[in-house]
Design a protein around this motif. Structure first.
Motif, mmCIF file in Angstrom:
data_model
loop_
_atom_site.group_PDB
_atom_site.id
_atom_site.type_symbol
_atom_site.label_atom_id
_atom_site.label_comp_id
_atom_site.label_asym_id
_atom_site.label_seq_id
_atom_site.Cartn_x
_atom_site.Cartn_y
_atom_site.Cartn_z
ATOM 1 N N LEU A 1 20.202 -32.591 28.934
ATOM 2 C CA LEU A 1 19.575 -33.490 29.904
ATOM 3 C C LEU A 1 20.480 -35.168 29.600
ATOM 4 O O LEU A 1 21.220 -35.597 30.655
ATOM 5 N N SER A 2 20.578 -35.584 28.436
ATOM 6 C CA SER A 2 21.303 -36.712 28.247
ATOM 7 C C SER A 2 21.774 -37.313 26.405
ATOM 8 O O SER A 2 20.480 -36.565 26.149
ATOM 9 N N THR A 3 22.230 -38.099 26.468
ATOM 10 C CA THR A 3 22.694 -38.169 24.828
ATOM 11 C C THR A 3 22.488 -39.886 25.145
ATOM 12 O O THR A 3 23.420 -40.674 25.258
ATOM 13 N N THR A 4 21.722 -40.413 24.018
ATOM 14 C CA THR A 4 22.012 -41.799 23.678
ATOM 15 C C THR A 4 22.862 -42.457 21.793
ATOM 16 O O THR A 4 21.989 -41.103 21.286
ATOM 17 N N PHE A 5 23.366 -43.262 21.695
ATOM 18 C CA PHE A 5 23.788 -42.811 20.936
ATOM 19 C C PHE A 5 23.163 -44.632 19.736
ATOM 20 O O PHE A 5 22.903 -45.519 20.860
ATOM 21 N N PHE A 6 22.342 -45.226 18.522
ATOM 22 C CA PHE A 6 21.591 -45.061 17.887
ATOM 23 C C PHE A 6 21.845 -45.725 17.151
ATOM 24 O O PHE A 6 23.611 -45.440 16.566
ATOM 25 N N HIS A 7 21.353 -46.964 16.415
ATOM 26 C CA HIS A 7 22.164 -47.535 15.444
ATOM 27 C C HIS A 7 21.966 -47.851 13.908
ATOM 28 O O HIS A 7 22.931 -47.899 13.547
ATOM 29 N N VAL A 8 21.035 -46.824 13.483
ATOM 30 C CA VAL A 8 21.313 -46.493 12.196
ATOM 31 C C VAL A 8 21.542 -45.709 11.744
ATOM 32 O O VAL A 8 21.359 -44.411 11.813
ATOM 33 N N PRO A 9 22.738 -45.767 10.832
ATOM 34 C CA PRO A 9 23.277 -44.960 9.742
ATOM 35 C C PRO A 9 22.013 -43.978 8.717
ATOM 36 O O PRO A 9 21.322 -44.130 9.061
ATOM 37 N N ASP A 10 23.557 -42.809 8.263
ATOM 38 C CA ASP A 10 22.204 -42.026 7.617
ATOM 39 C C ASP A 10 20.531 -41.674 8.146
ATOM 40 O O ASP A 10 19.692 -41.953 7.372
ATOM 41 N N LEU A 11 20.775 -41.137 9.076
ATOM 42 C CA LEU A 11 19.392 -41.106 9.860
ATOM 43 C C LEU A 11 18.634 -39.846 8.939
ATOM 44 O O LEU A 11 19.260 -38.902 8.620
ATOM 45 N N ALA A 12 17.669 -40.684 8.678
ATOM 46 C CA ALA A 12 16.527 -39.666 8.219
ATOM 47 C C ALA A 12 15.320 -38.953 8.545
ATOM 48 O O ALA A 12 15.141 -37.707 8.271
ATOM 49 N N GLU A 13 14.620 -39.731 9.689
ATOM 50 C CA GLU A 13 13.383 -39.294 10.739
ATOM 51 C C GLU A 13 13.696 -39.436 11.638
ATOM 52 O O GLU A 13 13.822 -40.799 11.871
ATOM 53 N N LEU A 14 12.450 -39.110 12.692
ATOM 54 C CA LEU A 14 11.877 -39.600 13.833
ATOM 55 C C LEU A 14 10.741 -39.375 14.397
ATOM 56 O O LEU A 14 9.741 -38.403 13.638
ATOM 57 N N ASP A 15 10.248 -39.966 14.538
ATOM 58 C CA ASP A 15 8.528 -40.132 14.862
ATOM 59 C C ASP A 15 8.062 -40.957 16.271
ATOM 60 O O ASP A 15 9.408 -41.433 16.755
ATOM 61 N N CYS A 16 8.032 -40.057 17.227
ATOM 62 C CA CYS A 16 7.498 -39.793 18.602
ATOM 63 C C CYS A 16 6.009 -39.827 19.183
ATOM 64 O O CYS A 16 5.571 -39.527 18.571
ATOM 65 N N TRP A 17 5.822 -40.817 20.099
ATOM 66 C CA TRP A 17 5.127 -40.680 21.032
ATOM 67 C C TRP A 17 5.110 -41.006 22.391
ATOM 68 O O TRP A 17 5.524 -41.679 22.554
ATOM 69 N N GLU A 18 3.863 -41.056 23.327
ATOM 70 C CA GLU A 18 4.115 -41.093 24.657
ATOM 71 C C GLU A 18 2.912 -42.032 24.836
ATOM 72 O O GLU A 18 2.086 -42.309 24.320
#
Length: 702
Positions: free
Chosen positions: A648-665
């Protein structure tokens, strides 16, 4: 001999003198200076130190308004004594009480000292109220300090500890290791601007370490810590005096304006490997504050707060109990009546797990507007018995580099029918095993309950979930390994077996200690005898219910979400850049609670080359929406359609060597649902976005 400030008396003219004598006897004398006359001395109390080889005290301090004395001894123990019992029976020095002559002028060595101790037998020899034996090892306690109601102790074991007083018992909250190599910590100094200075010796240098800036303020060659020394600081200058080779040396440093400007304070010294969002706090006069926990390769975990307005991360607490890198975090939320309360687990290298109790409350006075109290609950290491073996240098250690790669708290395991509740934790291990641990908070013990080496290779991810129905519940576990396989387990049996063993052993009593065989250790806790497992009673898990080959190589991200229909969506991302989603349904054989569990795979969807690099973060936001993040620094939102995943959509983020992601609403004031995510790697970044209610079917990304 040692001096201690006496609460309630002017520090310029009065102090307490503590003297250790034979057979562990400790005397407390109040000494008051009188101009032109001999000092006024009064014997206030007699205390008995616990038996040990070096039976004398090294430091002491009084707790204000508590009538308690805290002292450390040469054995490294911390002791708590009562002052109220003996102060009423204190005996004055008869020579000085008469007021006729000055005993110091006549014969200070033969008249003053005996007169002060003539009535020593009238005072009862008090035993300690609380003893923390060998808290700082065998090298001794070097200082005890009181600051803002907490007790701080230092020792020559390279750490300083924070303690509190709970029902006249000393309770260790946490320990801190200021910097690598600073093994001899001598003293702590709390400055007016909120900094904590750690004074100690690094090799043959005297070091003043700043906890706020994490750097050496002074490093003075003096020959090491085996010498008399004194340090004094003021806004104008700093002075360090010491004795070296019989000479008195003086180091003087004038205060200079600091020309260094910190543009952005660092959170960790190396890459951030994991991050978890604890929750959001509302503090009067501030915007919403989000509280995070991060783990890093620098062997520390940090509790920090991030404000959406200031966009600055403020450190609340730093946890430094790990001896190797922190690779995984997991938590279980508590009641949270006064703020955010959570039970935090951290794990990583050297097969080490640490457990903490966190309590975050609003504090309008502090810079962060949030105060965080940390209590260390328990720890566990697989090779703990190895380090206690004699002549281990002659043996070969099996797999010395076991790492915990992922953690997951098993939901719904707080057993209310027990005297104290268990918490269960699943761990993915680099030695190819999936391990289940049990935590008994009251006993502050973390024990291994069960394990399995089914994968036969490094296990990268674990995720526990709870299946409930009208007749009962099932504890299920998902694990993923480096070969791309995803296995599903029913761990209800091992958990119930551990709970049953706790019930069956209740009523018996054994000495507290470590066992080398399969046994049940019993503890006496608040008049309730509780059993504690010290070794796995059922060491092997049953075979997995289902194993799916989801990817061609290692699974770096895993997430499970329950659908409204009672089914489970399992999303995973791999090293090859692919994303795999499967829909599972839990069925029970014969529909009985005691029957076996059956998993049915209803649907499988795979998206090869979803990213150009490793997919290290994935979350199922809704049954029809997925969010994935990759080392290619793209954050992509996917629509799950029958048989396919549509971007649906793509966003570029600025953190190199991504290790993990966490989400909440978060539901905004207008009822709009917003999704927040935090990413970690070579830095930390938080993003916010919205998703359409019903995304239109399409082939091309927007």
């Amino acid at each position: 001999l040692s001096w201690a400030p006496r609460p309630g008396l002017p520090p310029a003219t009065a102090a307490a003198l503590l003297a250790s004598g034979p057979d562990g006897e400790l005397l407390w004398l109040d000494v008051t200076h009188r101009s032109g006359q001999a000092p006024w001395v009064r014997l206030m109390g007699r205390y008995l130190l616990p038996p040990c080889k070096h039976r004398w005290h090294t430091c002491a301090t009084f707790l204000p308004q508590k009538e308690l004395l805290v002292c450390g001894d040469r054995r490294g123990s911390l002791l708590l004594f009562s002052c109220s019992r003996s102060s009423g029976l204190a005996a004055e020095s008869t020579g000085i009480a008469s007021g006729g002559t000055d005993p110091v002028v006549e014969d200070s060595s033969n008249e003053l000292e005996p007169s002060c101790l003539l009535h020593k037998g009238a005072l009862r020899l008090e035993s300690p109220l609380s003893v923390l034996f060998g808290l700082h090892g065998k090298t001794g306690v070097t200082s005890v300090t009181i600051h803002r109601g907490y007790i701080y102790s230092t020792g020559r074991d390279g750490v300083y500890r924070q303690l509190r007083l709970q029902d006249q018992q000393l309770e260790v909250l946490q320990k801190h290791r200021p910097c690598k190599g600073l093994q001899w910590i001598e003293e702590l100094r709390f400055t007016s601007d909120g900094d904590l200075l750690v004074l100690g010796f690094h090799a043959d240098n005297f070091v003043v370490w700043s906890s706020r800036t994490s750097e050496n303020l002074h490093c003075i060659p003096c020959g090491g810590g085996h010498r008399s020394w004194s340090y004094c600081s003021s806004p104008l200058a700093e002075v360090f005096a010491f004795i070296k080779s019989g000479d008195v040396m003086l180091y003087h440093h004038k205060a200079e304006p600091c020309e260094q400007q910190v543009l952005l304070a660092s959170l960790h010294g190396r890459e951030i490997t994991c991050v978890r969002h604890l929750g959001a706090m509302e503090v009067p006069g501030h915007a919403t504050l989000n509280v995070f926990v991060t783990g890093s390769e620098d062997t520390t975990a940090c509790v920090l707060v991030l404000s959406e307005n200031s966009r600055a991360a403020v450190l609340l607490a730093r946890l430094s109990d790990h001896i190797s890198s922190v690779r995984a975090l997991a938590f279980a939320m508590g009641p949270g009546d006064e703020g955010l309360s959570a039970l935090l687990f951290s794990a990583g290298g050297r097969a080490q797990i640490e457990c903490y109790q966190l309590l975050c409350t609003g504090d309008t006075v502090s810079e962060s507007a949030v105060a965080c109290q940390v209590i260390h609950v328990a720890s566990h290491r697989l090779d703990k018995h190895w380090e206690q073996k004699k002549n281990r240098h002659k043996l070969v250690k099996m797999d010395p580099e076991t790492r915990y790669m992922s953690l997951s708290v098993v939901p719904g395991t707080s057993t209310k029918q027990l005297p104290t509740s268990w918490k269960f934790l699943a761990a993915a291990c680099s030695d190819g095993s999936v391990r289940i641990f049990g935590l008994l908070e009251a006993a502050q013990k973390l024990v291994l309950v069960a394990e399995s080496f089914h994968h036969q290779r490094c296990v990268l991810k674990v995720e526990a979930f709870l299946h409930t129905w009208a007749g009962g519940e099932r504890h299920l576990l998902c694990s993923a390994a480096t070969d791309g396989s995803v296995a599903f387990w029913d761990i209800t049996g091992p958990i119930m077996d551990a709970v049953d063993a706790l019930h069956q052993a209740e009523g018996e009593m054994q000495p507290l200690g470590e066992c080398c065989c399969l046994a049940i250790l019993l503890l006496s806790l608040t008049k309730v005898k509780v059993a504690l497992l010290t070794e796995p009673v059922f060491p092997a898990l049953d075979a997995p219910l289902v194993t799916i080959m989801a990817h061609s190589c290692g699974v770096n991200s895993l997430h499970i979400r329950k659908t409204p229909e009672g089914q489970y969506l399992v999303a995973s991302g791999s090293d090859d850049g692919s994303i795999h989603v499967c829909l599972l349904e839990v069925a029970l054989e014969k529909g009985e609670a005691t029957a076996g569990t059956c998993l049915q795979v209803l649907e499988r969807v795979s998206r090869p080359c979803a990213h150009a690099a490793h997919v290290t973060g994935i979350r199922v936001l809704r049954p029809d929406l997925l969010l994935s993040a990759s080392v290619d620094q793209r954050l992509t939102l996917w629509n799950r359609c029958p048989g396919k995943l549509v971007p649906l959509s793509t966003t570029f983020f600025h953190v190199p060597d991504l290790a993990e992601l966490d989400c909440w609403e978060v539901v905004e004031a207008g009822g709009e649902l917003r999704y927040y995510c935090v990413l970690c790697g070579q830095g930390l970044e938080m993003l916010c976005g919205t998703a359409p209610t019903k995304p239109p079917p399409q082939e091309a990304p927007q």
